[in-house]
Design a protein around this motif. Structure first.
Motif, mmCIF file in Angstrom:
data_model
loop_
_atom_site.group_PDB
_atom_site.id
_atom_site.type_symbol
_atom_site.label_atom_id
_atom_site.label_comp_id
_atom_site.label_asym_id
_atom_site.label_seq_id
_atom_site.Cartn_x
_atom_site.Cartn_y
_atom_site.Cartn_z
ATOM 1 N N LYS A 1 9.005 39.292 -79.251
ATOM 2 C CA LYS A 1 7.769 39.114 -78.492
ATOM 3 C C LYS A 1 7.782 39.971 -77.232
ATOM 4 O O LYS A 1 6.759 40.558 -76.853
ATOM 5 C CB LYS A 1 7.612 37.641 -78.107
ATOM 6 C CG LYS A 1 6.368 37.342 -77.285
ATOM 7 C CD LYS A 1 6.315 35.867 -76.914
ATOM 8 C CE LYS A 1 5.100 35.581 -76.025
ATOM 9 N NZ LYS A 1 5.058 34.146 -75.621
ATOM 10 N N TYR A 2 8.940 40.055 -76.592
ATOM 11 C CA TYR A 2 9.062 40.912 -75.409
ATOM 12 C C TYR A 2 8.741 42.356 -75.758
ATOM 13 O O TYR A 2 7.984 43.038 -75.047
ATOM 14 C CB TYR A 2 10.469 40.793 -74.829
ATOM 15 C CG TYR A 2 10.851 41.934 -73.919
ATOM 16 C CD1 TYR A 2 10.289 42.055 -72.651
ATOM 17 C CD2 TYR A 2 11.770 42.900 -74.335
ATOM 18 C CE1 TYR A 2 10.628 43.111 -71.813
ATOM 19 C CE2 TYR A 2 12.119 43.949 -73.509
ATOM 20 C CZ TYR A 2 11.542 44.051 -72.252
ATOM 21 O OH TYR A 2 11.877 45.100 -71.435
ATOM 22 N N SER B 1 2.487 47.124 -76.218
ATOM 23 C CA SER B 1 1.080 47.153 -75.823
ATOM 24 C C SER B 1 0.844 47.931 -74.537
ATOM 25 O O SER B 1 -0.277 48.312 -74.233
ATOM 26 C CB SER B 1 0.561 45.723 -75.640
ATOM 27 O OG SER B 1 1.240 45.080 -74.574
ATOM 28 N N ALA B 2 1.930 48.198 -73.788
ATOM 29 C CA ALA B 2 1.794 48.896 -72.507
ATOM 30 C C ALA B 2 2.293 50.328 -72.553
ATOM 31 O O ALA B 2 1.935 51.137 -71.699
ATOM 32 C CB ALA B 2 2.541 48.138 -71.411
ATOM 33 N N GLN B 3 3.159 50.667 -73.540
ATOM 34 C CA GLN B 3 3.757 51.995 -73.581
ATOM 35 C C GLN B 3 3.661 52.565 -74.982
ATOM 36 O O GLN B 3 3.768 51.843 -75.979
ATOM 37 C CB GLN B 3 5.233 51.931 -73.154
ATOM 38 C CG GLN B 3 5.423 51.518 -71.703
ATOM 39 C CD GLN B 3 6.891 51.534 -71.334
ATOM 40 O OE1 GLN B 3 7.748 51.758 -72.166
ATOM 41 N NE2 GLN B 3 7.160 51.303 -70.061
ATOM 42 N N ASN B 4 3.474 53.872 -75.053
ATOM 43 C CA ASN B 4 3.329 54.532 -76.347
ATOM 44 C C ASN B 4 4.659 54.730 -77.058
ATOM 45 O O ASN B 4 4.717 54.816 -78.275
ATOM 46 C CB ASN B 4 2.642 55.894 -76.173
ATOM 47 C CG ASN B 4 1.216 55.760 -75.661
ATOM 48 O OD1 ASN B 4 0.525 54.797 -75.988
ATOM 49 N ND2 ASN B 4 0.783 56.725 -74.858
ATOM 50 N N GLU B 5 5.749 54.846 -76.286
ATOM 51 C CA GLU B 5 7.054 55.165 -76.871
ATOM 52 C C GLU B 5 7.908 53.922 -77.085
ATOM 53 O O GLU B 5 9.111 54.019 -77.203
ATOM 54 C CB GLU B 5 7.806 56.137 -75.953
ATOM 55 C CG GLU B 5 7.098 57.461 -75.727
ATOM 56 C CD GLU B 5 6.934 58.251 -77.012
ATOM 57 O OE1 GLU B 5 7.809 58.124 -77.882
ATOM 58 O OE2 GLU B 5 5.931 58.963 -77.151
ATOM 59 N N SER B 6 7.292 52.747 -77.127
ATOM 60 C CA SER B 6 8.080 51.515 -77.204
ATOM 61 C C SER B 6 8.837 51.379 -78.519
ATOM 62 O O SER B 6 9.901 50.794 -78.564
ATOM 63 C CB SER B 6 7.172 50.301 -77.013
ATOM 64 O OG SER B 6 6.206 50.252 -78.044
ATOM 65 N N SER C 1 1.108 43.679 -66.190
ATOM 66 C CA SER C 1 1.808 43.876 -67.457
ATOM 67 C C SER C 1 3.318 43.764 -67.277
ATOM 68 O O SER C 1 4.003 43.134 -68.090
ATOM 69 C CB SER C 1 1.450 45.245 -68.040
ATOM 70 O OG SER C 1 2.217 45.520 -69.193
ATOM 71 N N MET C 2 3.848 44.361 -66.212
ATOM 72 C CA MET C 2 5.287 44.289 -65.954
ATOM 73 C C MET C 2 5.715 42.857 -65.645
ATOM 74 O O MET C 2 6.798 42.417 -66.046
ATOM 75 C CB MET C 2 5.653 45.210 -64.794
ATOM 76 C CG MET C 2 5.360 46.688 -65.044
ATOM 77 S SD MET C 2 6.221 47.362 -66.500
ATOM 78 C CE MET C 2 7.926 47.255 -65.963
#
Length: 446
Positions: free
Chosen positions: A151-152, A158-163, A281-282
Motif C-alpha cells: 500500500k505504501y 501515484s506521486a512519482q513516475n519511476e516508482s 502526499s509525502m
C-alpha cells in the motif's frame, strides 16, 4: 525512557485474493531493473523467500501457508507442516523441562552458572519457536504487514513516475539481505552443532548436558547421538529467528531512509507553491510507513524482547565463564566454543539493537526538513498540514518495541551497556567473595 508505543490509524480488512496472488522472483543475475522485475517483485514474501524457505524446512515457518493465505482449502502439505512444527515444539519443550533435573546443587559457582547458561539458551530457542509458530498460525498481522508495504508503494506510485523501478530495487535489496542472512544463519547453525557436539563429548564444561543420563551410563553414546536432533532444532531456532528480525528491521530502515531522501528533494530549494503541492502526499506516505512499522512491531515485539533480555543474560554468563571457569580456560576446544557462543550472542544483540536504533532515527528524520520549511505567505491549509506532520514526527517515539513496553532506541543501547557492566562487576564480587571464603576455610583446617 519513553515507554509509549506510537498508535496508528486502524487498518482495513485484507483482500485475501490479492494477498494470495504471490509472484516469485526468478532472475536476480542482472542489476538492470525491468518492468518484469517490478511485476514479479510485488510481494515481500518473494524477496524473503530464501530465509523463509530455510525456516520452513527446519519447522519454524510455513511459507506456503502465507502464500495461500485466504484459501480455506486444507491440503495434505499444510497438515504435514503443522504436525511437523508441533513436533519441533514438542521436542524443544521436552528438552527444556527435562533439564530441570540438572540442578543438583545451588551453590554459587561456575558449574551452576554453566547449567543456568544452557537452560537460558534452551528457553530462548523454545520461545523463538513458539513465537514463530504463533506467527504462522495467526498470520493476520504478518499478511497485513506485507500488504501495508505494498500500500505504501501504491501511494508512491501515484506521486512519482519511476516508482515501479524504485519498488523493484527495494524488493531486490530485501532479497539480497535475505540471501546474506540465510548464508550467515546456516553457518551459525553448523558451527553451533559442531561446538555443542564437542562440549557434549568431552564433558569439560557441561558435565550434565544429558541429564538424567550420566556419562557413565551404558546408553550415553546412543542418547548423545539422539540428542543431536535436538541440537539441530535448537541451533536453527537460535539463528534463523534472529536473522528474520534483523532483515525485516533493516528493510524498514531502508524504506524510511529513502523516504527521507525523497522528502529532502521535495523541500530543498523549491518554491513554496511546489512544496505545498507535494507535502500532503509525502505526509500520507510517511503515515503509511508508520502503519507498516506498527504492524511489523506487532509481529516482532515478542522476539525482540526475548532477544534483548536473554541474550544479555547469556552474554554475561559466557564472559564470566571465560574469565573464571578453569575448565573452560584449560581446554582449547571448550574455550573456542565459548568464544564462538559469545560472538554469536553478542553479534545478535548488538546487530538487533543497532538496526532498531536506525529505524527509530530514520523514522523521525523528516522532522528536520519540515522545520526548515519557509512559512512565509503560506495558506492556512498548508500550515495545518505542517502542524499535523510535525505532531507525528515529534510525538511518541516511532520504532520497534520489546513487548510494547519501550521502543528500542539509543537510550536502550546505553542502558543495556550499563547493565552489562554493572552485573559483570556483581559477578566479579561474587567470585572474589567465594575465593576469600575458600581461602579462609583452608586456613582454618590447617
Amino acid at each position: 525512557m519513553p515507554s509509549t508505543k506510537i498508535s496508528v490509524a486502524s487498518v482495513g480488512m485484507i483482500n485475501s485474493e490479492e494477498s494470495s496472488n504471490v509472484h516469485w522472483e526468478s532472475d536476480f543475475s542482472t542489476e538492470k531493473v525491468t518492468a518484469e522485475d517490478a511485476k514479479r517483485s510485488n510481494c515481500l514474501v518473494s524477496a524473503l523467500r530464501p530465509l523463509l524457505l530455510s525456516m520452513s524446512l527446519v519447522g519454524l515457518f510455513d511459507i506456503w501457508k502465507i502464500q495461500e493465505y485466504g484459501n480455506e482449502k486444507s491440503g495434505s502439505r499444510r497438515a504435514f507442516f503443522k504436525v511437523y512444527r508441533l513436533g519441533i515444539l514438542g521436542i524443544l519443550t521436552f528438552n527444556c523441562i527435562r533439564f530441570f533435573l540438572a540442578y543438583h546443587s545451588f551453590e554459587f559457582g561456575s558449574e551452576l552458572l554453566s547449567s543456568i547458561l544452557l537452560h537460558a539458551w534452551f528457553i530462548l530457542c523454545l520461545s523463538y519457536a513458539l513465537t514463530c509458530y504463533k506467527m504462522v498460525e495467526n498470520p493476520t498481522n504478518l499478511v497485513r504487514f506485507f500488504n501495508l508495504w505494498r500500500k505504501y508503494w501504491n501511494l508512491v506510485k501515484s506521486a512519482q513516475n519511476e516508482s515501479s523501478a524504485e519498488q523493484a530495487c527495494s524488493w531486490r535489496r530485501v532479497r539480497k539481505y535475505a540471501i546474506v542472512s540465510t548464508v550467515i544463519g546456516w553457518s551459525a547453525v553448523l558451527g553451533n552443532i559442531g561446538f555443542c557436539s564437542y562440549t557434549m563429548i568431552t564433558g569439560t564444561a557441561f558435565k550434565n548436558i544429558l541429564e538424567p543420563f550420566p556419562r557413565t551410563n551404558d546408553l550415553f553414546p546412543v542418547i548423545a547421538a539422539l540428542f543431536h536432533v535436538i541440537i539441530v532444532c535448537l541451533s536453527c531456532a537460535w539463528a534463523f529467528a534472529t536473522t528474520l528480525m534483523i532483515v525485516l528491521a533493516l528493510s524498514m530502515y531502508q524504506e524510511f531512509k529513502h523516504f527521507a531522501e525523497r522528502l529532502e528533494k521535495v523541500t530543498q530549494n523549491k518554491q513554496v507553491s511546489e512544496v505545498q503541492e507535494n507535502l500532503e502526499s509525502m505526509r500520507q506516505q510517511h503515515n503509511a510507513l508508520c502503519n507498516m512499522l506498527d504492524t511489523g512491531d506487532d509481529v516482532l515485539k515478542h522476539q525482540v524482547g526475548l532477544c534483548l533480555v536473554l541474550n544479555v543474560f547469556i552474554t554475561l554468563i559466557l564472559i564470566y565463564n571465560i574469565c573464571w571457569y578453569e575448565a573452560v580456560r584449560k581446554d582449547i576446544g571448550t574455550l573456542v566454543s565459548h568464544i564462538f557462543w559469545l560472538s554469536g550472542s553478542g553479534t545478535m544483540l548488538i546487530s538487533l539493537m543497532a538496526v532498531c536504533c536506525m529505524v527509530n532515527i530514520q523514522a523521525h528524520e523528516p522532522a528536520k526538513f519540515i522545520h526548515n520549511l519557509s512559512m512565509k505567505d503560506v495558506t492556512a491549509e498548508f500550515a495545518l498540514q505542517v502542524t499535523v506532520f510535525l505532531h507525528r514526527l515529534n510525538g511518541p517515539p516511532l520504532g520497534l518495541t520489546a513487548w510494547s513496553l519501550f521502543v528500542v532506541d539509543n537510550q536502550v543501547v546505553v542502558s543495556v551497556a550499563g547493565m552489562l557492566a554493572t552485573y559483570f562487576v556483581v559477578l566479579l564480587q561474587f567470585q572474589q567473595a567465594s575465593t576469600t571464603t575458600n581461602t579462609a576455610g583452608n586456613t582454618t583446617l590447617t
